[in-house]
Design a protein around this motif. Structure first.
Motif, PDB file in Angstrom:
ATOM      1  N   GLU A 154      81.503  76.141 124.828  1.00 54.97           N
ATOM      2  CA  GLU A 154      82.624  77.090 125.755  1.00 54.97           C
ATOM      3  C   GLU A 154      82.760  76.227 127.150  1.00 54.97           C
ATOM      4  O   GLU A 154      82.104  75.407 127.528  1.00 54.97           O
ATOM      5  CB  GLU A 154      81.636  78.533 126.122  1.00 54.97           C
ATOM      6  CG  GLU A 154      81.698  79.257 125.036  1.00 54.97           C
ATOM      7  CD  GLU A 154      83.047  80.090 124.641  1.00 54.97           C
ATOM      8  OE1 GLU A 154      83.598  80.551 125.649  1.00 54.97           O
ATOM      9  OE2 GLU A 154      83.303  79.993 123.625  1.00 54.97           O
ATOM     10  N   GLU A 155      83.834  76.674 127.911  1.00 58.10           N
ATOM     11  CA  GLU A 155      84.320  76.148 128.875  1.00 58.10           C
ATOM     12  C   GLU A 155      83.148  76.907 130.008  1.00 58.10           C
ATOM     13  O   GLU A 155      82.979  77.824 130.230  1.00 58.10           O
ATOM     14  CB  GLU A 155      85.902  76.650 129.502  1.00 58.10           C
ATOM     15  CG  GLU A 155      86.105  75.946 130.859  1.00 58.10           C
ATOM     16  CD  GLU A 155      87.539  76.225 130.877  1.00 58.10           C
ATOM     17  OE1 GLU A 155      88.361  76.970 130.065  1.00 58.10           O
ATOM     18  OE2 GLU A 155      87.931  76.142 132.200  1.00 58.10           O
ATOM     19  N   ARG A 156      82.629  75.661 130.892  1.00 58.28           N
ATOM     20  CA  ARG A 156      82.023  76.185 132.208  1.00 58.28           C
ATOM     21  C   ARG A 156      82.156  75.616 133.193  1.00 58.28           C
ATOM     22  O   ARG A 156      82.846  74.469 133.328  1.00 58.28           O
ATOM     23  CB  ARG A 156      80.539  76.433 131.543  1.00 58.28           C
ATOM     24  CG  ARG A 156      79.797  75.060 131.211  1.00 58.28           C
ATOM     25  CD  ARG A 156      78.707  75.328 130.638  1.00 58.28           C
ATOM     26  NE  ARG A 156      78.173  74.113 130.021  1.00 58.28           N
ATOM     27  CZ  ARG A 156      77.455  73.133 130.501  1.00 58.28           C
ATOM     28  NH1 ARG A 156      77.087  73.348 131.869  1.00 58.28           N
ATOM     29  NH2 ARG A 156      77.102  71.995 129.903  1.00 58.28           N
ATOM     30  N   GLU A 157      81.724  76.200 134.523  1.00 56.89           N
ATOM     31  CA  GLU A 157      82.147  75.448 135.625  1.00 56.89           C
ATOM     32  C   GLU A 157      80.756  74.865 136.074  1.00 56.89           C
ATOM     33  O   GLU A 157      79.569  75.304 135.911  1.00 56.89           O
ATOM     34  CB  GLU A 157      82.385  76.579 136.669  1.00 56.89           C
ATOM     35  CG  GLU A 157      83.658  77.232 136.201  1.00 56.89           C
ATOM     36  CD  GLU A 157      84.740  76.627 136.528  1.00 56.89           C
ATOM     37  OE1 GLU A 157      84.871  75.915 137.740  1.00 56.89           O
ATOM     38  OE2 GLU A 157      85.840  76.683 135.597  1.00 56.89           O
ATOM     39  N   VAL A 158      80.685  73.738 136.638  1.00 59.30           N
ATOM     40  CA  VAL A 158      79.599  72.864 137.201  1.00 59.30           C
ATOM     41  C   VAL A 158      80.039  72.383 138.521  1.00 59.30           C
ATOM     42  O   VAL A 158      81.287  72.053 138.776  1.00 59.30           O
ATOM     43  CB  VAL A 158      79.114  71.761 136.245  1.00 59.30           C
ATOM     44  CG1 VAL A 158      78.755  72.458 134.945  1.00 59.30           C
ATOM     45  CG2 VAL A 158      80.181  70.548 136.018  1.00 59.30           C
ATOM     46  N   GLU A 159      78.978  72.268 139.378  1.00 57.02           N
ATOM     47  CA  GLU A 159      78.955  71.609 140.876  1.00 57.02           C
ATOM     48  C   GLU A 159      78.776  69.916 140.478  1.00 57.02           C
ATOM     49  O   GLU A 159      77.980  69.570 139.916  1.00 57.02           O
ATOM     50  CB  GLU A 159      78.090  72.238 141.808  1.00 57.02           C
ATOM     51  CG  GLU A 159      78.211  73.384 142.112  1.00 57.02           C
ATOM     52  CD  GLU A 159      79.366  73.659 143.005  1.00 57.02           C
ATOM     53  OE1 GLU A 159      80.020  72.691 143.652  1.00 57.02           O
ATOM     54  OE2 GLU A 159      80.115  74.772 142.887  1.00 57.02           O
ATOM     55  N   THR A 160      79.763  69.333 141.038  1.00 54.75           N
ATOM     56  CA  THR A 160      79.788  68.100 140.973  1.00 54.75           C
ATOM     57  C   THR A 160      79.935  67.302 142.349  1.00 54.75           C
ATOM     58  O   THR A 160      80.285  68.063 143.192  1.00 54.75           O
ATOM     59  CB  THR A 160      80.874  67.400 140.146  1.00 54.75           C
ATOM     60  OG1 THR A 160      81.910  67.348 140.882  1.00 54.75           O
ATOM     61  CG2 THR A 160      80.883  67.908 138.642  1.00 54.75           C
ATOM     62  N   GLN A 161      79.766  65.948 142.590  1.00 53.92           N
ATOM     63  CA  GLN A 161      79.707  65.433 143.643  1.00 53.92           C
ATOM     64  C   GLN A 161      81.384  65.637 144.288  1.00 53.92           C
ATOM     65  O   GLN A 161      81.573  65.453 145.440  1.00 53.92           O
ATOM     66  CB  GLN A 161      79.372  63.925 143.889  1.00 53.92           C
ATOM     67  CG  GLN A 161      80.208  63.100 142.666  1.00 53.92           C
ATOM     68  CD  GLN A 161      79.857  61.756 142.753  1.00 53.92           C
ATOM     69  OE1 GLN A 161      79.199  61.139 143.789  1.00 53.92           O
ATOM     70  NE2 GLN A 161      79.900  61.019 141.686  1.00 53.92           N
ATOM     71  N   TYR A 162      82.336  65.976 143.348  1.00 53.63           N
ATOM     72  CA  TYR A 162      83.707  66.036 143.946  1.00 53.63           C
ATOM     73  C   TYR A 162      84.066  67.796 143.982  1.00 53.63           C
ATOM     74  O   TYR A 162      85.082  68.039 144.132  1.00 53.63           O
ATOM     75  CB  TYR A 162      84.730  65.572 142.600  1.00 53.63           C
ATOM     76  CG  TYR A 162      84.321  64.297 142.408  1.00 53.63           C
ATOM     77  CD1 TYR A 162      84.584  63.114 143.239  1.00 53.63           C
ATOM     78  CD2 TYR A 162      83.607  63.944 141.094  1.00 53.63           C
ATOM     79  CE1 TYR A 162      84.254  61.753 142.846  1.00 53.63           C
ATOM     80  CE2 TYR A 162      83.512  62.604 140.540  1.00 53.63           C
ATOM     81  CZ  TYR A 162      83.769  61.451 141.553  1.00 53.63           C
ATOM     82  OH  TYR A 162      83.503  60.352 141.258  1.00 53.63           O
ATOM     83  N   GLY A 163      83.079  68.401 143.838  1.00 58.34           N
ATOM     84  CA  GLY A 163      83.111  69.771 143.993  1.00 58.34           C
ATOM     85  C   GLY A 163      82.918  70.577 142.494  1.00 58.34           C
ATOM     86  O   GLY A 163      82.519  69.983 141.736  1.00 58.34           O
ATOM     87  N   GLN A 164      83.501  71.675 142.636  1.00 61.64           N
ATOM     88  CA  GLN A 164      83.470  72.556 141.376  1.00 61.64           C
ATOM     89  C   GLN A 164      84.438  72.189 140.375  1.00 61.64           C
ATOM     90  O   GLN A 164      85.759  71.889 140.627  1.00 61.64           O
ATOM     91  CB  GLN A 164      83.764  73.782 141.461  1.00 61.64           C
ATOM     92  CG  GLN A 164      83.027  74.864 140.318  1.00 61.64           C
ATOM     93  CD  GLN A 164      82.895  76.304 140.827  1.00 61.64           C
ATOM     94  OE1 GLN A 164      83.916  76.654 141.412  1.00 61.64           O
ATOM     95  NE2 GLN A 164      81.871  76.985 140.434  1.00 61.64           N
ATOM     96  N   ARG A 165      83.804  71.719 139.087  1.00 64.18           N
ATOM     97  CA  ARG A 165      84.874  71.479 138.153  1.00 64.18           C
ATOM     98  C   ARG A 165      84.339  71.891 136.835  1.00 64.18           C
ATOM     99  O   ARG A 165      83.306  72.465 136.464  1.00 64.18           O
ATOM    100  CB  ARG A 165      84.861  69.759 137.877  1.00 64.18           C
ATOM    101  CG  ARG A 165      85.254  69.169 139.110  1.00 64.18           C
ATOM    102  CD  ARG A 165      85.480  67.510 138.599  1.00 64.18           C
ATOM    103  NE  ARG A 165      86.207  67.464 137.522  1.00 64.18           N
ATOM    104  CZ  ARG A 165      86.473  66.155 136.846  1.00 64.18           C
ATOM    105  NH1 ARG A 165      85.657  65.364 136.936  1.00 64.18           N
ATOM    106  NH2 ARG A 165      87.275  66.124 135.979  1.00 64.18           N
ATOM    107  N   SER A 166      85.467  72.131 135.908  1.00 59.17           N
ATOM    108  CA  SER A 166      85.463  72.697 134.643  1.00 59.17           C
ATOM    109  C   SER A 166      84.931  71.914 133.367  1.00 59.17           C
ATOM    110  O   SER A 166      85.320  70.765 133.622  1.00 59.17           O
ATOM    111  CB  SER A 166      86.336  73.811 134.215  1.00 59.17           C
ATOM    112  OG  SER A 166      87.524  73.098 134.232  1.00 59.17           O
ATOM    113  N   LEU A 167      84.134  72.241 132.664  1.00 57.61           N
ATOM    114  CA  LEU A 167      83.959  71.032 131.403  1.00 57.61           C
ATOM    115  C   LEU A 167      83.600  71.833 129.999  1.00 57.61           C
ATOM    116  O   LEU A 167      83.423  73.061 130.240  1.00 57.61           O
ATOM    117  CB  LEU A 167      82.534  70.176 131.718  1.00 57.61           C
ATOM    118  CG  LEU A 167      81.432  70.822 131.927  1.00 57.61           C
ATOM    119  CD1 LEU A 167      80.605  71.025 130.269  1.00 57.61           C
ATOM    120  CD2 LEU A 167      80.562  70.151 132.736  1.00 57.61           C
TER     121      LEU A 167
END
Length: 908
Positions: A12-25
Motif C-alpha cells: 500500500e502507498e504510505r507517507e513517511v518523513e524523510t530529510q526532504y520532508g514528507q514523501r509517499s512510497l
DNA sequence: ACTCTGCCGAGAGGA
C-alpha cells in the motif's frame, strides 16, 4: 541498474518523513528471474524475491499494479538494509508496468484526452472521413518537402494517391490540392524562418553516414521502445528533436495538451536510444499568415516546448494506466480522467456503446442493452482478439530479444546481408541493395513491407521499406537511406484491429435479422426465386446455387476436396447478378479470391473489380484491380458501380470497403476464417453465403482461444438444413478417396464419374510396370526405417527422393509430382534432395498433383500437436489424383487408432 | 511440442 521481474506482492502507498520532508512510497516485491531482457536478472539469483520501493509519483503506478504483472524499474538504486539488498527508485528512474505490452503513441494521446476515447477508437476503428484523409496527404507532403522534393509535384502526386478515398467522400482533386497547398504554405514558411533557411534541402542532399545525427532532418521515424513499451512513428526529427505535424488550427498560445503528450512520447523513446531530446515542436499547419498578424504576435504555426523529466514521467504513468487496464482485459469508464463529456465530440457514440454493451461510463448510457448472449459473445471474442494482440507483441519482442542467429532460424528475418549500395530514385526516395548470404531463407516475399535496418532494428537505424527483388541480391525501396544489413518481418496489429471492428460492427451496427441467425434465434429463411437448373450435370452443385439464390439470410456450402467449389461459386455469383444483386466475392486468401475470379471469367463474366494490394493479386487478374490513385470521381465510380467486388476478408475490413454495401456476400474458404474474420465480409451485405470444408484446416490463430472455430463450422452444425454438401469429387481415383470419404464425410464423398474413379498413371502414358513393385498400387505405403531427428527424418527424406526419382524414371513429369511433410524442417530436408514441389500440408491446401508423396517424419510414437489434428491428414491425403505414397514408420503410425486405420487402408 | 495468411505501415480532426 535496471530491475525487472514479476510482481509477487504489492504494498500500500504510505507517507513517511524523510530529510526532504514528507514523501509517499509503496513497496513492491518482485521475482526477478526468467523475465524479459538479460539485465533483469542482474539483481538476484535463482527464484529469490527482492524488494523495491517506489517513491513519490511512482506510487501512482504502484496503485495500478497487481501481483502477476511484469514490473521494470530503470536506474534503480541499490542499498543494503539489515543484510538484505533492497532497491528503490532514483531521480532518474522510470517505472514501467508490463513493458512487453506495446502501446502506440497515438493510444497514449487518446487515453490522455479520455480513456474511453482510447477504447472507442480501438473498438470501432477510424472511419473514412475527410480530416483523416487530408491529414494523411499533408503529412506525406511534409515528408516530401523535408526530403527536398518540389512542392507542386508532391501535392499533385499525393492527392492523386488518395483519389479513391477522396472520391468516396465526394471531394474533387482541385479543392483538396488547394487546401493542402495552404497547409504546405505554413510548413514552408516555417522551414524558411531564420536559422532554418535551406536546412531541409541541405540535409536531404548531404552525405548520409548511418543513424540520425545532430544537425539533420529526418522524416517518418519508426520507433520501438522495449524499455517503455511504446511504439510509434514520429513525423520528423530536427536535430534529434521530435516534430509533430498537425493539420488543424490552434490559435492558443500553448499546444494542445494531448499533442504535447504525443510529442513527448517520441522524445521518451529517443532518450532510450541515447539521443535525449529536451525540446519538441508542434506544427499547426492551419494557422495562417493572417493569424500571425493578429495582436498576440505568436500565432505562427510552430510551437516549441521543453520536455523535462516531469513530462516524460507523466507519459510513462499514462502508458502504465493503459497497460494495467489491458492486463485484465477491463474496459475504461472515463472516470479515470477528468475529461468533460459535454465538450466531447464522441459523446453520443460513447453513450450508445455504453448503453448497448451495458458498460459503465462517465458519459452515461443510451438505449437498451444487447441481449445477454450477444454481450457474452462480445466479451468472449473481445478477449480472444486481445490475446491475439499480445501474440503480435511477442513478434515485436523478437526484434530485440532474439540473437541474430535465433532470428535467422525462425524464418522471420534475413540477417547478415552484405550491404552493396544505395541510389536515389524518383520521388526523392532511395533504392538500397545488399547481397544475401548463401542459402538464407525467410518468409519475406517480394512486394512485402518490412523493416530494413543496419543490423539492429530497434536500437540502430531502421526504416520501413518495400521489397523489390529477393534473389541473390536484395533490393528494397525506402524513404531514407539505410545501410541495408538486415530485413525483418514488421509485425502488424492490423488484422487484430480489423477483427475487433468487425465484431463491433456486427453487434452494434448489424441488422437484427442477421443477428437472429448468428445467435441461433431463428432458422435461416429461404424464398423460392431460383431457376430449376443452373448446373445440369451435378445435382449437389445445382442445389448449392439454388440454395444461395433462394437464401433470405444465409446459405452454407460444404465443399470437400475436389468437388468443384470454385466452379459452383462462380456460377452462383452469375446467378445472383442475374437476379440484380450486387455481390461481394471474398475469401481468406488472395489465391482463393483470384481463383474464383478466374472461374467467373472462364464462364464469360468480366464485370468485376478486384480490391486489394497489388502485390497480393495474381498477375492475370491485375487488369481487374481497382487503382486507388487517380481522379477521385472516376475511382469512386469504378468501385461504387461494380456489380461484383472481389477482395480478401481482410481487405473487407479496410476503411474504404467498410463504406460499401452489397446484397450478398459470398465467402470462400470460410472454414479457415475466424468468426470476426468472416464477419468483416458478412457485415457488408444483407445476406451471406459461406463456402468451406470444416474437415480441412481450421483458422490460423496465434493464441489458444475460441477463435479457432470458424463461423462456418458453428453455423453448419446449428443449421444443417441451410447447407448443401457437394458430394461428387473430380480429383481423386476411387482408391485414393476411399479413406477420406469414410473417415471425414460419412462415406458420402464419391467420384463424379467412372473416369475419375478409375484414373491411373497409365492415363499419362506411364508404364506402371516400370515402377518398383511396392509402388504399383495407387495407394502405397513405404517404411524407410529411418529415425526422427528433431523435426526431420533424413533417412526418410532420402527414401522420398528415391521414390520421386522412380516415378520420374517411369515417365511421370516432375511437375506432376508433389511432396508433403508436416514440418518445415523436413520440407527443407527433402527439398535438398529433389527438384519437385515440396511443401507443408498447410501450404498445399487448395492444390493437387497427379502423384503425391507424404512424409510423416515421426518414428516410434506420434509425438507432437501436429499429428493430433486429423484434418491435416485429410488435406494431405486428398491432394493426389492418381498415385499416393505414404512414407513413414509403421510402428509410429500404428500406435494411434486413426493412423492405424490409415495404414490398413494404404496396405490393403 | 507445430502449422502460418492476411493486411499494411500509423495516422487526424473537431470545443
Amino acid at each position: 541498474m535496471n530491475l525487472r521481474g514479476r510482481l509477487v506482492e504489492v504494498g500500500e502507498e504510505r507517507e513517511v518523513e524523510t530529510q526532504y520532508g514528507q514523501r509517499s512510497l509503496a513497496e513492491m516485491t518482485i521475482r526477478p528471474d526468467g523475465v524479459g531482457s538479460a539485465d533483469a536478472t542482474d539483481a538476484a539469483d535463482g527464484d529469490a524475491t527482492v524488494r523495491v520501493t517506489l517513491w513519490g509519483k511512482w506510487t501512482h503506478t504502484a496503485d495500478l499494479a497487481d501481483p502477476g504483472m511484469d514490473l521494470l524499474v530503470t536506474e534503480a538504486e541499490e542499498s543494503e538494509y539489515r543484510g538484505e539488498t533492497t532497491y528503490a527508485t532514483s531521480k532518474e528512474s522510470y517505472v514501467v508496468l508490463e513493458p512487453d505490452f506495446l502501446v502506440d503513441v497515438t493510444d497514449v494521446r487518446s487515453w490522455v484526452q479520455c480513456p474511453r476515447m482510447y477504447y472507442l477508437n480501438k473498438l470501432s476503428g477510424i472511419p473514412l472521413n475527410y480530416p483523416v484523409v487530408k491529414g494523411t496527404v499533408v503529412h506525406e507532403v511534409f515528408g516530401d518537402l523535408l526530403r527536398g522534393r518540389d512542392l507542386e509535384d508532391s501535392i499533385d502526386e499525393r492527392v492523386a494517391e488518395a483519389g479513391l478515398q477522396l472520391g468516396l467522400l465526394g471531394y474533387d482533386a482541385g479543392e483538396v490540392r488547394d487546401e493542402v497547398r495552404r497547409n504546405a504554405a505554413a510548413i514552408e514558411g516555417w522551414l524558411a524562418q531564420g536559422t532554418l533557411t535551406g536546412e531541409a534541402a541541405d540535409a536531404a542532399s548531404s552525405e548520409w553516414d548511418g543513424g540520425p545525427s545532430e544537425d539533420e532532418w529526418r522524416s517518418e521515424y519508426t520507433l520501438i521502445s522495449p524499455t517503455f513499451g511504446i511504439k510509434g512513428r514520429a513525423d520528423a526529427l530536427r536535430r534529434g528533436m521530435p516534430v509533430e505535424l498537425k493539420t488543424g488550427k490552434n490559435l492558443k498560445r500553448d499546444p494542445r495538451f494531448q499533442d504535447k503528450i504525443q510529442a513527448a512520447a517520441y522524445a521518451l523513446v529517443l532518450a532510450e536510444r541515447g539521443v535525449p531530446a529536451d525540446t519538441a515542436t508542434l506544427l499547426y499547419t492551419k494557422n495562417t499568415a493572417l493569424d500571425r498578424n493578429e495582436e498576440s504576435g505568436d500565432l505562427s504555426p510552430a510551437k516549441e516546448f521543453s520536455v523535462g523529466k516531469g513530462l516524460l514521467d507523466f507519459v510513462v504513468r499514462k502508458r502504465n494506466e493503459i497497460a494495467a487496464m489491458e492486463f485484465d482485459f477491463s474496459v475504461p469508464t472515463g472516470f479515470e480522467a477528468d475529461a468533460r463529456c459535454e465538450y466531447c465530440f464522441e459523446q453520443d457514440t460513447c453513450m450508445v456503446v455504453s448503453g448497448r454493451l451495458d458498460q459503465e461510463s462517465k458519459a452515461g448510457q443510451i438505449g437498451t442493452p444487447l441481449p445477454e448472449d450477444e454481450r457474452e459473445y462480445f466479451d468472449h471474442l473481445y478477449r480472444a482478439i486481445e490475446e491475439e494482440r499480445r501474440e503480435t507483441h511477442r513478434e515485436y519482442r523478437k526484434l530485440w530479444e532474439q540473437s541474430a542467429e535465433e532470428r535467422a532460424d525462425d524464418d522471420r528475418a534475413l540477417i547478415n546481408l552484405d550491404y552493396l549500395d544505395r541510389r536515389e530514385i524518383a520521388g526523392e526516395r532511395w533504392e538500397l541493395r545488399a547481397r544475401k548470404p548463401d542459402g538464407a531463407v525467410s518468409k519475406l516475399r517480394e512486394g512485402d513491407v518490412c523493416l530494413a535496418s543496419d543490423g539492429d532494428p530497434v536500437g540502430g537505424h531502421a526504416e520501413l521499406c518495400r521489397i523489390r527483388e529477393l534473389g541473390e541480391e536484395v533490393v528494397v525501396t525506402a524513404d531514407e537511406p539505410v545501410e541495408l544489413r538486415r530485413l525483418d518481418v514488421y509485425p502488424s496489429e492490423i488484422s487484430v484491429s480489423r477483427m475487433l471492428t468487425a465484431l463491433h460492427d456486427a453487434l452494434l451496427k448489424g441488422s437484427e435479422d442477421r443477428k437472429d441467425v448468428l445467435f441461433g434465434r431463428r432458422d435461416p429463411a429461404f424464398a423460392d426465386r431460383s431457376a430449376e437448373t443452373y448446373i445440369d450435370n451435378n445435382e449437389a452443385q445445382n442445389r448449392a446455387v439454388r440454395l444461395a439464390v433462394d437464401a433470405d439470410d444465409a446459405a452454407l456450402v460444404h465443399g470437400p476436396p475436389g468437388t468443384g467449389k470454385t466452379y459452383t461459386i462462380a456460377r452462383t455469383v452469375r446467378a445472383l447478378v442475374d437476379e440484380g444483386q450486387r455481390v461481394l466475392l471474398s475469401a481468406f486468401t488472395n489465391r482463393a479470391v483470384d481463383n474464383a475470379l478466374e472461374a467467373l471469367r472462364e464462364q464469360g463474366f468480366e464485370d468485376a473489380i478486384r480490391v486489394g494490394t497489388e502485390n497480393g493479386i495474381r498477375e492475370d487478374m491485375l487488369d481487374l484491380h481497382l487503382e486507388t490513385a487517380g481522379d477521385p470521381n472516376d475511382r469512386a465510380a469504378e468501385l461504387n458501380d461494380a456489380p461484383v467486388v472481389a477482395a480478401t476478408t481482410s481487405s473487407c475490413g479496410s476503411r474504404m470497403m467498410r463504406e460499401q454495401s452489397f446484397d450478398v456476400a459470398l465467402v470462400d474458404e470460410a472454414s479457415q476464417l475466424t468468426e470476426p474474420g468472416t464477419l468483416a465480409a458478412v457485415n457488408l451485405a444483407e445476406r451471406f453465403v459461406l463456402v468451406g470444408d470444416h474437415q480441412q484446416l481450421p483458422p490460423v490463430v496465434r493464441a489458444e482461444n475460441d477463435l479457432q472455430e470458424s463461423l462456418f463450422e458453428r453455423l453448419i452444425d446449428r443449421y444443417p438444413e441451410a447447407s448443401v454438401m457437394l458430394d461428387r469429387q473430380y480429383r481423386m481415383s476411387q482408391r485414393i478417396q476411399a479413406f477420406s470419404s469414410a473417415e471425414f464425410y460419412d462415406g458420402a464423398l464419391r467420384p463424379a464419374d467412372g473416369a475419375v474413379a478409375a484414373q491411373r498413371l497409365s492415363d499419362l502414358g506411364v508404364a506402371e510396370s516400370a515402377l518398383p513393385e511396392e509402388l504399383r498400387d495407387p495407394v502405397a505405403f513405404v517404411d524407410p526405417d529411418g529415425s526422427r531427428v528433431g523435426n526431420t527424418n533424413p533417412t526418410e527424406a532420402d527414401r522420398v527422393a528415391e521414390i520421386v526419382d522412380a516415378y520420374v524414371a517411369a515417365g511421370v513429369d516432375p511437375d506432376d509430382v508433389g511432396v508433403i511433410a508436416p514440418f518445415r524442417a523436413q520440407v527443407a530436408e527433402i527439398s535438398k534432395r529433389t527438384d519437385v514441389t515440396v511443401d507443408t500440408v498447410d501450404r498445399f491446401q487448395g492444390s493437387s498433383k497427379e502423384v503425391v508423396l507424404v512424409s510423416f517424419v515421426a518414428t516410434g510414437a506420434l509425438d507432437g500437436p501436429i499429428f493430433e489434428d486429423h484434418r491435416r491428414v485429410n488435406v494431405a491425403l486428398t491432394r493426389a489424383k492418381k498415385a499416393l505414397v505414404l512414407v513413414g514408420d509403421a510402428d509410429a503410425l500404428g500406435s494411434d487408432p486413426f493412423y492405424a486405420r490409415m495404414l490398413h487402408w494404404a496396405r490393403r
